[in-house]
Design a protein around this motif. Structure first.
Motif, PDB file in Angstrom:
ATOM      1  N   UNK A 167      -8.746   9.067   3.035  1.00 47.15           N
ATOM      2  CA  UNK A 167      -7.226  10.204   2.093  1.00 47.15           C
ATOM      3  C   UNK A 167      -8.552  10.992   1.641  1.00 47.15           C
ATOM      4  N   UNK A 168      -8.229  12.069   1.764  1.00 50.20           N
ATOM      5  CA  UNK A 168      -8.901  13.153   0.870  1.00 50.20           C
ATOM      6  C   UNK A 168      -8.561  13.690  -0.276  1.00 50.20           C
ATOM      7  N   UNK A 169      -7.280  14.035  -0.092  1.00 53.98           N
ATOM      8  CA  UNK A 169      -6.622  15.062  -0.910  1.00 53.98           C
ATOM      9  C   UNK A 169      -4.986  14.665  -0.415  1.00 53.98           C
ATOM     10  N   UNK A 170      -4.231  14.957  -1.150  1.00 52.08           N
ATOM     11  CA  UNK A 170      -2.587  14.546  -0.912  1.00 52.08           C
ATOM     12  C   UNK A 170      -1.604  15.808  -1.546  1.00 52.08           C
ATOM     13  N   UNK A 187      -1.045  24.498  -1.350  1.00 46.61           N
ATOM     14  CA  UNK A 187      -1.921  23.846  -2.505  1.00 46.61           C
ATOM     15  C   UNK A 187      -3.124  22.788  -1.767  1.00 46.61           C
ATOM     16  N   UNK A 194       0.856  -0.910  -0.316  1.00 44.52           N
ATOM     17  CA  UNK A 194       0.106  -0.127  -0.471  1.00 44.52           C
ATOM     18  C   UNK A 194       0.932   1.158   0.030  1.00 44.52           C
ATOM     19  N   UNK A 195       0.813   2.373  -0.215  1.00 44.92           N
ATOM     20  CA  UNK A 195       1.778   2.991  -0.377  1.00 44.92           C
ATOM     21  C   UNK A 195       1.688   4.012   0.868  1.00 44.92           C
ATOM     22  N   UNK A 196       2.533   5.134   0.915  1.00 48.44           N
ATOM     23  CA  UNK A 196       2.780   6.049   2.247  1.00 48.44           C
ATOM     24  C   UNK A 196       1.691   6.466   2.337  1.00 48.44           C
ATOM     25  N   UNK A 197       0.824   6.865   1.543  1.00 47.96           N
ATOM     26  CA  UNK A 197       0.467   8.193   1.527  1.00 47.96           C
ATOM     27  C   UNK A 197      -0.874   7.607   2.482  1.00 47.96           C
ATOM     28  N   UNK A 198      -1.725   6.837   2.017  1.00 48.98           N
ATOM     29  CA  UNK A 198      -2.634   5.512   2.609  1.00 48.98           C
ATOM     30  C   UNK A 198      -2.045   5.210   3.911  1.00 48.98           C
ATOM     31  N   UNK A 230       2.762  16.210  -2.919  1.00 48.96           N
ATOM     32  CA  UNK A 230       4.085  15.394  -2.553  1.00 48.96           C
ATOM     33  C   UNK A 230       4.715  16.564  -3.493  1.00 48.96           C
TER      34      UNK A 230
END
Ligand code: SF4
Ligand code: SF4
Lengths: 377, 253
Positions: free
Chosen positions: B115-118, B201, B76-80, B120
């Protein structure tokens, strides 16, 4: 063999064969190189020539381009110019005329350099879409037709243009028949397949051949069994033109379990969605009306792009929008903020903007971002 | 009983979180080295032994830069994972600012930690852990003593955020005899500026959690809070947020 480029012997086998293939076509029909979907192919065809798109998606020639052009130009311009300069593009090499257009500053300057080695005709595009601009563009198209007449010693009558309008419309309809298959849920074809189809069509010649290959594709895809397994997240891809070098964006989306169902781009649906009006006899006016509606970010304002994307989100049941901007493509990258607002607020659809160039070095980063985006949907 | 091990394979360090249901049993960190796959296996074995877990009862979820290299049940990506991990540590948080070795990210999540938005950072290293590390090295300082050195120092403005140019700028400042503590404070400010710029942003919520490799620095946290004009919290386990999130994700189903 004398009309092959001087570096021919050093080319790879596949590039050599591409040259020989184009050489054969060039013996029967003059080739006209284009870089942009604003160029009316109907007029080139009416002059008895074959329009072929030259936007070369590859970074191997970028270093050569950077000796003349600034490093911080967009990779599309640098690659196009690099191919022209190094003589590595068969289409450019055999083209009798290059058609430019005043879309962005990078291209304008590139055409000046290109004009030093080949005849280049630059179409002056208006930047707005009002009635005056339509009239202006129609006049530009007339001037373009005169130039074609001169170069190819032909006369282009309105009837000849009208005939090509209807033929090219047929090609657009044939393409629509294929790409609209992606409306099915799960989609009958992948984004990668959509890209390959659009890309092949921009570099292929011959009306009958195009129609036939569209028919084959339609049959092949529509006879596929309806997909089993998990429903892929449906992505609309938009932004700067997708080329071979940036198809990595589609790969990253599709290897993470998504499916690109609509490509709102110039190698994509953007030039094919609208047809030219076949009933109105003023052929230059109808051409101008169709082409001015291409929703490119070089137009101001470019509301048409938001409108199209909004409609397609609904029609294609899109789960998320990916906006790909090429590094240094100011107009598309700037428009991204506006697009994000519209897509997330008005259409309540998740949105991501990624910037990339023609190198493959950022594939890992791209794929993390796009995977995370898909996980979010 | 199923145990969930989250492996966050970062560019510099690999972090491990062993969970059973809602409970964290163990946290580990080791330099990523050359062979993340072997490292992950070793630590997994060690943890199993220590906690008396049979390997077949362990579900491994990998995340981070090196997630594909790890032999895991899922990736799974680090964002999630960061969102889930921070949510586990502090359910009130809706925005995560993570400054890692290679990249920085700002993640907005909802009440469930989804996650709703991110956003990088792009290719460049400005404002990342790498940036800070390069500057520390140039100035002969270490991350461990950073907070002590910059305490009460008035930051000198570093105008360049490109890691390469900032390095020459820092060398230039040194040559002009500028105070080391003040330059370092400037580097901290530049790092926070860059992260704050990134977060402009997305819609940043009121409570922000700072995670990732730099989160243990009070100076960076404070500078970030000042730039954002918001409360920025962190947790002692914030460095493990990615691994915890991966373990939470693995334990979900
Ligand atoms: S993106 Fe704009 S400038 Fe580029 S090919 Fe398309 S219409 Fe032309
Ligand atoms: S991608 Fe953007 S900058 Fe590049 S040629 Fe097209 S419009 Fe111009």
């Amino acid at each position: 063999m004398s009309d092959l480029p001087s570096g021919f012997e050093s080319f790879s086998a596949s590039r050599k064969s591409a040259f020989l293939e184009v050489q054969k076509i060039a013996e029967t029909q003059p080739i006209v190189g284009t870089f942009c979907t604003f160029v009316p192919r109907e007029l080139i065809l009416a002059a008895g020539a074959a329009p072929i798109s030259l936007c070369s998606g590859n970074d191997e020639v970028i270093a050569a381009a950077e000796t003349d052009l600034p490093v911080n130009f967009c990779p599309l311009v640098k690659s196009s110019y690099g191919f022209a300069k190094t003589g590595k593009c068969p289409h450019f090499h055999f083209a009798k005329l290059i058609v430019g257009e005043t879309t962005c500053d990078g291209k304008k300057k590139m055409f000046e350099y290109m004009g030093q080695g080949k005849p280049v005709h630059v179409i002056h595009l208006p930047q707005m879409t009002d009635e005056e601009s339509v009239a202006f563009l129609a006049n530009e198209f007339r001037k373009f037709a005169r130039r074609l007449e001169e170069i190819f010693s032909v006369t282009i009558t309105d009837e000849m243009v009208a005939k090509q309008i209807s033929l090219v419309n047929d090609e657009r309809r044939a393409l629509q028949d294929v790409y609209r298959l992606a409306k099915s849920d799960p989609p009958l074809l992948s984004g990668k397949e959509l890209f390959v189809m659009f890309n092949t069509f921009t570099t292929s010649i011959g009306h009958e051949a195009k129609l036939a290959s569209a028919r084959v594709l339609k049959e092949q895809y529509s006879s596929r069994p309806a997909g089993a397994g998990p429903r892929p997240k449906r992505i609309l891809l938009t932004g700067s033109p997708i080329t071979k070098a940036t198809v990595k964006v589609i790969d990253a989306i599709e290897s993470a379990g998504g499916s690109v169902v609509y490509i709102e781009g110039c190698v994509g649906s953007r030039p094919n969605e609208l047809l030219v009006d076949e009933k109105n006899p003023d052929v230059y006016d109808v051409l101008a009306r169709k082409y001015i509606k291409i929703a490119c970010s070089c137009m101001t304002p470019n509301d048409g792009r938001l409108q199209t994307i909004g409609e397609k989100i609904d029609e294609y049941h899109v789960d998320g929008v990916v906006d790909m901007g090429l590094v240094a493509c100011h107009t598309f990258n700037a428009e991204s903020t506006l697009l994000r607002e519209y897509v997330t607020k008005t259409k309540s659809t998740p949105f991501i903007h990624v910037e990339t160039d023609y190198s493959q070095a950022d594939f890992g980063q791209l794929s993390t971002r796009l995977s995370a985006f898909l996980e979010m949907l | 009983m199923i145990y969930s091990l989250g492996v966050d394979a970062g560019s510099r360090y690999t972090k491990f979180a062993l969970m059973s249901g809602d409970k964290i049993l163990d946290l580990r960190m080791a330099p990523s080295g050359w062979n993340t796959k072997e490292l992950a296996q070793e630590i997994a074995d060690e943890l199993c032994q220590k906690h008396g877990i049979s390997r077949s009862d362990l579900r491994i979820t990998a995340t981070g830069y090196g997630r594909v290299a790890v032999e895991a049940d899922s990736a799974v990506t680090e964002i999630t994972c960061h969102a889930l991990g921070v949510h586990y540590l502090n359910p009130d948080v809706r925005t995560v600012i993570d400054i890692g070795g290679q990249d920085s990210k700002v993640i907005v999540c909802d009440a469930d930690g989804s996650v709703v938005d991110f956003i990088m950072n792009d290719k460049c290293a400005a404002g990342t852990g790498k940036f800070l590390e390069m500057m520390l090295e140039t100035l002969g300082a270490t991350f461990a003593t950073l907070d002590d050195v910059v305490r009460d120092a008035v930051p000198i403005r570093i105008t360049s955020t490109c890691a390469v140019f900032a390095e020459s700028e820092v060398i230039g400042l040194r040559a002009k005899g500028a105070d080391r503590a003040e330059i370092l404070a400037g580097v901290v400010a530049a790092t926070a500026d860059k992260a704050a710029g990134l977060s402009a942003r997305v819609r940043v919520a009121d409570t922000v959690c700072f995670s990732g490799g730099l989160a243990s620095s009070e100076a960076v946290r404070a500078a970030l809070a000042e730039r954002l004009g918001r409360e920025v919290v962190t947790a002692p386990e914030a460095q493990y947020a990615g691994a915890i999130g991966a373990a939470v994700k693995g334990g979900m189903g």
